[in-house]
Design an enzyme around this catalytic site. Structure first.
Site, short mmCIF file in Angstrom:
data_model
loop_
_atom_site.label_atom_id
_atom_site.label_comp_id
_atom_site.label_asym_id
_atom_site.label_seq_id
_atom_site.Cartn_x
_atom_site.Cartn_y
_atom_site.Cartn_z
N LYS A 285 42.55 87.46 47.05
CA LYS A 285 42.86 86.26 47.82
C LYS A 285 43.27 85.05 46.93
O LYS A 285 44.18 84.40 47.25
CB LYS A 285 41.72 85.91 48.69
CG LYS A 285 41.64 84.54 49.21
CD LYS A 285 40.26 84.18 50.19
CE LYS A 285 39.43 83.63 49.37
NZ LYS A 285 39.39 82.02 49.12
N ASN A 286 42.47 84.67 45.79
CA ASN A 286 42.58 83.57 45.25
C ASN A 286 43.79 83.70 44.34
O ASN A 286 44.50 82.54 44.07
CB ASN A 286 41.26 83.27 44.37
CG ASN A 286 40.14 82.84 45.08
OD1 ASN A 286 40.20 82.56 46.50
ND2 ASN A 286 39.08 82.77 44.54
N CYS B 7 35.45 76.15 52.12
CA CYS B 7 34.03 76.55 52.29
C CYS B 7 33.30 75.13 52.05
O CYS B 7 33.15 74.39 51.23
CB CYS B 7 33.57 77.41 51.55
SG CYS B 7 33.83 79.24 52.21
N ARG C 180 33.03 69.46 45.70
CA ARG C 180 34.34 69.93 45.41
C ARG C 180 35.27 68.95 45.11
O ARG C 180 36.39 68.84 45.75
CB ARG C 180 34.84 70.97 46.26
CG ARG C 180 33.84 72.12 46.22
CD ARG C 180 34.37 73.34 47.27
NE ARG C 180 35.14 74.20 46.48
CZ ARG C 180 35.65 75.34 46.88
NH1 ARG C 180 35.41 75.73 48.13
NH2 ARG C 180 36.37 76.11 46.23
N LEU D 130 39.63 66.38 38.29
CA LEU D 130 40.06 67.03 37.08
C LEU D 130 41.78 67.29 37.54
O LEU D 130 42.53 66.93 36.40
CB LEU D 130 39.54 68.28 36.97
CG LEU D 130 37.80 67.89 36.42
CD1 LEU D 130 37.33 69.56 36.50
CD2 LEU D 130 37.90 67.38 35.20
N ASP E 206 31.40 83.67 43.36
CA ASP E 206 31.85 84.51 44.50
C ASP E 206 31.07 85.83 44.83
O ASP E 206 31.50 86.29 45.81
CB ASP E 206 33.39 84.66 44.49
CG ASP E 206 34.13 83.32 44.61
OD1 ASP E 206 33.58 82.34 45.13
OD2 ASP E 206 35.40 83.45 44.39
N VAL F 59 27.85 76.73 39.58
CA VAL F 59 29.22 76.34 39.79
C VAL F 59 29.12 75.35 40.90
O VAL F 59 29.85 74.34 40.88
CB VAL F 59 29.93 77.72 39.91
CG1 VAL F 59 31.56 77.27 40.22
CG2 VAL F 59 29.94 78.56 38.72
N ARG G 212 38.49 84.43 56.88
CA ARG G 212 39.23 83.66 55.65
C ARG G 212 39.54 84.45 54.41
O ARG G 212 40.52 84.53 53.92
CB ARG G 212 38.43 82.52 55.11
CG ARG G 212 38.43 81.54 56.25
CD ARG G 212 37.65 80.20 55.67
NE ARG G 212 38.26 79.85 54.32
CZ ARG G 212 37.57 79.47 53.23
NH1 ARG G 212 36.72 79.26 53.36
NH2 ARG G 212 38.55 79.39 51.97
#
Ligand code: UD1
Length: 460
Positions: free
Chosen positions: A44-45, A138, A143, A147, A331, A353, A423
């Site tokens: 997915k990513n 999510c 988030r 950066l 994840d 994270v 998703r």
């Protein structure tokens, strides 16, 4: 320890939904062994960021091994809104960004999908201007995108945030970003990807220091290189990009989804079943495999691209801390928490994270788990069994954790909030069914009528 959720009665008929709520739910009858082979989908990513990267190219792009996911469909809608032609043929996306014309991404789409913010780099590089609403995704923490923004500013972009939208433009006549030396305060995956894409078409050399080393970053670098970009060092903490004037067409396959692999490895361990998974890149799973071994399962590499999970006779607790790659992936945190609820002794999970990624704790406790949290730590005391219950998925990986817990639990688990699952998992229930799981998607109130899963992108 604080924040200890109360264990509800295990046989409680309580449901979180109102009688009118007809959203589909997942019904799992647990306690069955699984067996067989799983075909792993594309990551997915990677797929999402390669779709963003396709904007860099003013010729045809073909991306293969793209998973069927709601997030991919949404990203496709974002690209369409920018004037890009995109069609799906089986597992391939054909993308033509020749006529990229719009610099403004629609709020309704970007607010649902954090990865869509990553188009800011390629849009700026191609058009010299980009207007992107602050992203969603999510609900696992704040988030921010500081950066991304600071990196683009270092490359000469003028960036302002007004009314919830990031406005970026390149001042001057030639409208090209300038290579720069950029140190990331944190090895953010998204910021590394945004800046790497922006730098491919910049004047001169960009050096990204303290860059993310995730396999998806390497996949994006390989994709851009296949289009003629000059990038070296992806997969280490220093990436060097020498800008080129333009990129050419490409035909490229996405890497296998390491989170899907990890989820099925945990499915084997939690149901004490042997499963075989392919295609996989075992090197992408070093931390996950190490933890499965610590818990008592064996993971055997049958071929260079096939893994088999062989569960042990007992499961032992272990401690896990999530970290940027090659550390243990955030994840996979929720899925391992489900597994550790059934492992002997105490385990501690520390989430470093994201600051708010423990939504699954209360739901696992509804199923009879014994988990206490304090801040970003969870202490899991192994219990002999879980019991099926109505539960609500709070985010994407939390929903996978509940599926895994449901597969192992005694009785029936009903999971609400399936939009999270859709998703990021390509036909999870179909793949589990093939392994013998008793799982089906039904309408929310009755629990009887089967419904089909996912609508996605129009196919040509
Ligand atoms: C990506 C993945 C996500 C994964 C995460 C970490 C995609 C589409 N999503 O998300 O599945 O969980 O990597 O492996 O690839 N941060 C800042 N400022 C920024 C950017 C990030 O403070 O400008 C913080 C975030 O709030 C978070 C941490 O850095 O606490 C990690 O975020 P990042 O690595 O950027 O994750 P994403 O790219 O959003």
């Amino acid at each position: 320890m604080e924040d200890r959720p109360i264990n509800p009665s295990l046989n409680s008929p309580v449901t979180h939904s109102s009688p009118e709520d007809r959203s589909p739910v997942l019904e799992i009858i647990g306690g069955h062994r699984l067996s067989g082979e799983v075909r792993i989908s594309g990551a997915k990513n990677s797929a999402l960021v390669l779709m963003a990267g396709s904007l860099l190219c003013s010729q045809d792009c073909r991306i293969r091994n793209v998973p069927s996911l709601a997030d991919v469909a949404r990203m496709g809608e974002v690209l369409s809104a920018l004037g890009v032609k995109i069609t799906r043929k089986d597992d391939a996306l054909e993308i033509d960004a020749r006529h990229l014309s719009q610099s403004k991404a629609p709020y309704e789409l970007v607010s649902q999908l954090r990865a869509s913010f990553f188009i800011i780099g390629p849009l700026l590089a191609r058009l010299g201007i980009a207007r992107i609403p602050l992203p969603g995704g999510c609900a696992i923490g704040a988030r921010p995108v500081d950066l991304h923004v600071r990196g683009l500013q270092a490359m000469g972009a003028d960036v302002q945030i007004e009314h919830g939208t990031v406005h970026a433009c390149i001042p001057g006549v030639n409208r090209r970003l300038k290579g720069a030396r950029i140190y990331l305060d944190y090895p953010s995956v998204g910021a590394t990807e945004t800046l790497m894409m922006a730098a491919t078409l910049a004047d001169g050399e960009t050096i990204l220091e303290n860059a993310a080393q995730e396999p998806e970053v390497v996949d994006l670098a390989n994709f851009c290189r296949a289009m003629g970009a000059r990038i070296r060092g992806a997969g280490t903490n220093t990436i060097v990009i020498s800008g080129v004037p333009s990129l050419h067409s490409v035909d490229y396959a996405v890497i296998p989804d390491r989170v899907e692999v990890g989820t099925f490895l945990v499915a084997g361990a939690i149901t004490q079943s042997e499963l075989s998974l392919a295609p996989v890149v075992p090197d992408h799973l070093t931390a996950v495999i190490a933890k499965l071994r610590a818990i008592g399962s064996e993971v055997v590499q049958e071929t260079p691209s096939r893994l088999r999970i062989v569960p042990g006779t007992s499961r032992l607790g272990t401690d896990i801390e999530t970290l940027p790659y090659p550390g243990f992936p955030t994840d996979m945190q929720a899925q391992f928490m489900a597994l550790l609820t059934l492992s002997e002794g105490d385990s501690i999970i520390t989430e470093t994270v994201f600051e708010n990624r423990m939504g699954h704790v209360a739901e696992l406790n509804r199923m009879g788990a014994d988990i206490r949290t304090k801040g970003n730590h969870a202490v899991i005391r192994g219990v002999p069994f879980l019991t099926g219950a109505p539960v609500v998925a709070t985010d994407l990986r939390a929903s996978a954790a509940l599926v895994l817990a449901g597969l192992a639990a005694r009785g029936t688990t009903i999971i609400q909030g399936l939009h999270h699952l859709d998703r990021g998992y390509d036909d999870l229930e179909g793949k589990l069914k093939l392994l013998g799981a008793q799982i089906r998607r039904v309408k929310g109130d009755a629990g009887a009528e089967s419904v089909s899963s996912l609508p996605v992108m129009p196919r040509s």
